[in-house]
Design an enzyme around this catalytic site. Structure first.
Site, PDB file in Angstrom:
ATOM      1  N   HIS A 147      32.581  28.349 -44.381  1.00  0.00           N
ATOM      2  CA  HIS A 147      33.072  28.498 -45.759  1.00  0.00           C
ATOM      3  C   HIS A 147      33.365  27.137 -46.134  1.00  0.00           C
ATOM      4  CE1 HIS A 147      35.435  29.407 -49.291  1.00  0.00           C
ATOM      5  NE2 HIS A 147      35.196  31.035 -48.967  1.00  0.00           N
ATOM      6  N   LYS A 197      39.687  40.284 -50.227  1.00  0.00           N
ATOM      7  CA  LYS A 197      41.100  39.540 -50.327  1.00  0.00           C
ATOM      8  C   LYS A 197      41.323  38.894 -51.705  1.00  0.00           C
ATOM      9  CE  LYS A 197      39.452  36.563 -47.118  1.00  0.00           C
ATOM     10  NZ  LYS A 197      38.137  36.871 -47.039  1.00  0.00           N
ATOM     11  N   GLU A 240      29.747  35.220 -48.989  1.00  0.00           N
ATOM     12  CA  GLU A 240      31.281  36.104 -48.952  1.00  0.00           C
ATOM     13  C   GLU A 240      31.842  35.345 -50.397  1.00  0.00           C
ATOM     14  OE1 GLU A 240      33.247  34.844 -45.528  1.00  0.00           O
ATOM     15  OE2 GLU A 240      31.914  35.646 -44.139  1.00  0.00           O
TER      16      GLU A 240
HETATM   17  C1  LIG Z   1      36.454  33.801 -44.815  1.00  0.00           C
HETATM   18  C2  LIG Z   1      36.405  33.869 -46.434  1.00  0.00           C
HETATM   19  N1  LIG Z   1      35.313  34.320 -47.054  1.00  0.00           N
HETATM   20  C3  LIG Z   1      35.296  34.296 -48.507  1.00  0.00           C
HETATM   21  C4  LIG Z   1      36.243  33.809 -49.052  1.00  0.00           C
HETATM   22  C5  LIG Z   1      36.345  33.812 -50.703  1.00  0.00           C
HETATM   23  O1  LIG Z   1      36.148  32.600 -50.917  1.00  0.00           O
HETATM   24  P1  LIG Z   1      35.829  32.512 -52.548  1.00  0.00           P
HETATM   25  O2  LIG Z   1      36.770  33.255 -53.424  1.00  0.00           O
HETATM   26  O3  LIG Z   1      36.237  31.121 -52.792  1.00  0.00           O
HETATM   27  O4  LIG Z   1      34.408  32.810 -53.103  1.00  0.00           O
HETATM   28  C6  LIG Z   1      37.445  33.518 -48.454  1.00  0.00           C
HETATM   29  C7  LIG Z   1      38.583  32.881 -49.248  1.00  0.00           C
HETATM   30  O5  LIG Z   1      39.749  32.458 -48.886  1.00  0.00           O
HETATM   31  C8  LIG Z   1      37.472  33.347 -46.920  1.00  0.00           C
HETATM   32  O6  LIG Z   1      38.562  32.975 -46.542  1.00  0.00           O
END
Ligand SMILES: Cc1ncc(COP(=O)(O)O)c(C=O)c1O
Length: 456
Positions: A194, A66, A271
Site C-alpha cells: 500500500h 474500512k 484494495e
Molecule cells: C490495507 C489497506 N488497504 C486498502 C486501504 C484503502 O486505501 P485507500 O482508501 O487509500 O484506497 C487501506 C487504508 O488504510 C488499507 O490500510
C-alpha cells in the site's frame, strides 16, 4: 446473491442527487429538526467502477470496507462483482452477510487477533496478508488453508496518510520470511503493498511494483507458486485531489506490463477505498448557533467611517466527533459550499466553523471567508464518502446523520446488467488476448430479490 434489504430511492427521470439535497433541505426546513444528513449517489459508485475498468483493465478491485461500510455501498459493489478487503472479523461478517463468496475476500490486515484468524478459517476466507514471523506462526497454528500474501513496505513519504510506518516488511527481510513460511509448511501465493492513502506520487506505485517483482522471484526461487499481486489502495477519490486517477494509472499499467506481463499468469488485484466512495457522498449541515466577534484592532478607524470589522463563528450540527473525524484521522481539509448562493456584491467575513460538541477541539474550519448567514441556514460539504461515516461517534449524544441513498433507474439497470453478465471486455484487452471479463471477478448470480426502493 442474498440481496439483503437496504434503503434507497430511485431518482425521478431528469433529477439528480443534487435535486434530492434540495428536496431534503426544503422538507427539513419546514420542521424545527433541521438535522444534518447525507445524500449518497450510488450511480457515482457505478461511474467509478466503470472508470476503474477503463483505466486499470488488468486489475480486479477488492473494495476496502474500512473506508465506508455502508450496506448500500457494499451491496452496490457486490452486485458489480468487486471483491472486498476486510480488516477484521466484523467486516468479514458484514460482507458475507451480503452473500459474497469467501473467495472474493482478502483479509488484508497483517497483524490479526488469533480468534479472528480462526474465524476467517472457519468461514472459508483463505487469502490474508502478513509481514512478520509471528504472524506466520499464528497462521500455522490456526488456519490450515491460508493463502498468504506478503505485504511489503513502500516509500509512502508523499502520501497524506502513511501506512508503511506500521505495516510492510522491508525488502531485506522478505527472503527470511518466505523461508520461515516454507519451514512452517505454509502457502505463500503473492505480494501486496500500500503506497499510503491519499498518495500524490505515481512513482511510488512504480517502485513498489518493481519491489514486488523482486519478492516474487524470491518466492519462486523457494518453490512457492506465486500468482497474486495486490497493489493496495491510495487512489484519489475526488477531482480536487492533487493527482488525477488516470495520471496514476498511466504509470501503473506500463509497470505491470513490464514486471508482471499478461503471459506471466499473475492475477492482479487492488484494495481501493477512497476512490470508490469519496465523491458519492454530500453532507448537509445546519447552522445551529452563531457568534459575532468585533475585531478590536481594526475597529477604531473603520468605525469612524461606519464600518465595523467583524469575524463570525458558525456552529453546525456535525463535527469532528462525527463525520468530520476525517479532519483528525484522514488529514482532510473540508470547505463548505453555501446552500443560499451569495450575491456577487455580498460582504464576506472572516469565519470559523465549529461542530456541536462541548470540546474546543471540535473545529471544522479554522478560517474561511463566508457571508453573514443565519441560524437555520444550510451548508454543504461535498466528497464526504471516504473515512467519514465509518469512524464517526455519537460523543455528547449527537446522532450520526441519516444517509439518503439514491440512484437513477438507468444506473440501477446498468448495475443489474453488470451483475448478470459482467463487464464487456474492452477492445484493447481483446487485442492483448486477455481472458473474458478482462481478468475481473465476474458475479454471475442475479439478485434474487431487489432491495426496497421508493421513488423520490
Ligand atoms: C490495507 C489497506 N488497504 C486498502 C486501504 C484503502 O486505501 P485507500 O482508501 O487509500 O484506497 C487501506 C487504508 O488504510 C488499507 O490500510
Amino acid at each position: 446473491m442474498n440481496t439483503a434489504e437496504f434503503d434507497f430511492s430511485f431518482l425521478e427521470e431528469g433529477f439528480s442527487a443534487k435535486d434530492i439535497v434540495e428536496q431534503k433541505i426544503n422538507e427539513s426546513s419546514m420542521t424545527d429538526d433541521r438535522d444534518a444528513f447525507y445524500v449518497c449517489d450510488l450511480g457515482d459508485v457505478l461511474k467509478k467502477h466503470l472508470r476503474w475498468a477503463r483505466a486499470l483493465p488488468r486489475v480486479s478491485p477488492f473494495y476496502a470496507v474500512k473506508c465506508n461500510d455502508s450496506r448500500a455501498v457494499l451491496m452496490t459493489l457486490a452486485s458489480l462483482g468487486t471483491g472486498f478487503d476486510c480488516a477484521s472479523k466484523t467486516e468479514i461478517q458484514l460482507v458475507q452477510s451480503l452473500g459474497v463468496d469467501p473467495s472474493r475476500i482478502i483479509y488484508a490486515n497483517p497483524c490479526k487477533q488469533v480468534s479472528q484468524i480462526k474465524y476467517a478459517s472457519a468461514h472459508g476466507v483463505q487469502m490474508m496478508t502478513f509481514d512478520s514471523e509471528m504472524e506466520l506462526m499464528k497462521v500455522a497454528r490456526c488456519h490450515n488453508n491460508a493463502k498468504l500474501v506478503l505485504r511489503i513496505a513502500t516509500d509512502d513519504s508523499k502520501a497524506v496518510c502513511r501506512l508503511s510506518i506500521k505495516f510492510g516488511a522491508q525488502l531485506k527481510a522478505c527472503r527470511g520470511l518466505l523461508e520461515k513460511a516454507k519451514e512452517l509448511g505454509l502457502d505463500v501465493i503473492g505480494v501486496s503493498f500500500h503506497v499510503g492513502s491519499g498518495c500524490t506520487d505515481s512513482a511510488a506505485f512504480k517502485q513498489a511494483i518493481a519491489d514486488a517483482r523482486c519478492v516474487f522471484d524470491m518466492g519462486l526461487d523457494l518453490g512457492f507458486c506465486m500468482n497474486l499481486l495486490d497493489i493496495g489502495g491510495g487512489f484519489p477519490g475526488s477531482e480536487d485531489a492533487d493527482i488525477k486517477f488516470e495520471e496514476i494509472t498511466a504509470v501503473i499499467n506500463p509497470a505491470l506490463d513490464k514486471y508482471f506481463p499478461v503471459d506471466s499468469g499473475v492475477r492482479i488485484i487492488a484494495e481501493p477505498g477512497r476512490f470508490y466512495v469519496a465523491s458519492a457522498y454530500t453532507l448537509v449541515v445546519n447552522i445551529i448557533a452563531k457568534k459575532v466577534l468585533i475585531d478590536d484592532d481594526s475597529a477604531s478607524d473603520e468605525e469612524d467611517e461606519g464600518i465595523i470589522d467583524r469575524s463570525l463563528m458558525y456552529y453546525v450540527n456535525d463535527g469532528v466527533y462525527g463525520s468530520f473525524n476525517c479532519i483528525l484521522y484522514d488529514h482532510a481539509h473540508c470547505l463548505p459550499t453555501l446552500h443560499k448562493k451569495p450575491k456577487p456584491d455580498e460582504a464576506m467575513y472572516r469565519c470559523s466553523i465549529w461542530g456541536p460538541t462541548c470540546d474546543g477541539l471540535d473545529r471544522i474550519v479554522e478560517q474561511c471567508n463566508l457571508p453573514d448567514m443565519h441560524v437555520g441556514d444550510w451548508l454543504l460539504f461535498e466528497n464526504m464518502g471516504a473515512y467519514t461515516v465509518a469512524a464517526s461517534s455519537t460523543f455528547n449524544g449527537f446522532q450520526k446523520p441519516d444517509i439518503h441513498n439514491v440512484i437513477s433507474r438507468p444506473a440501477w439497470q446498468h448495475v443489474q446488467q453488470i451483475c448478470a453478465q459482467g463487464l464487456p471486455v474492452p477492445a484493447e484487452s481483446c487485442m492483448l488476448d486477455v481472458p473474458a471479463c478482462c481478468g475481473r471477478e465476474r458475479n454471475l448470480e442475479i439478485p434474487s430479490k431487489s432491495p426496497q426502493a421508493h421513488v423520490v
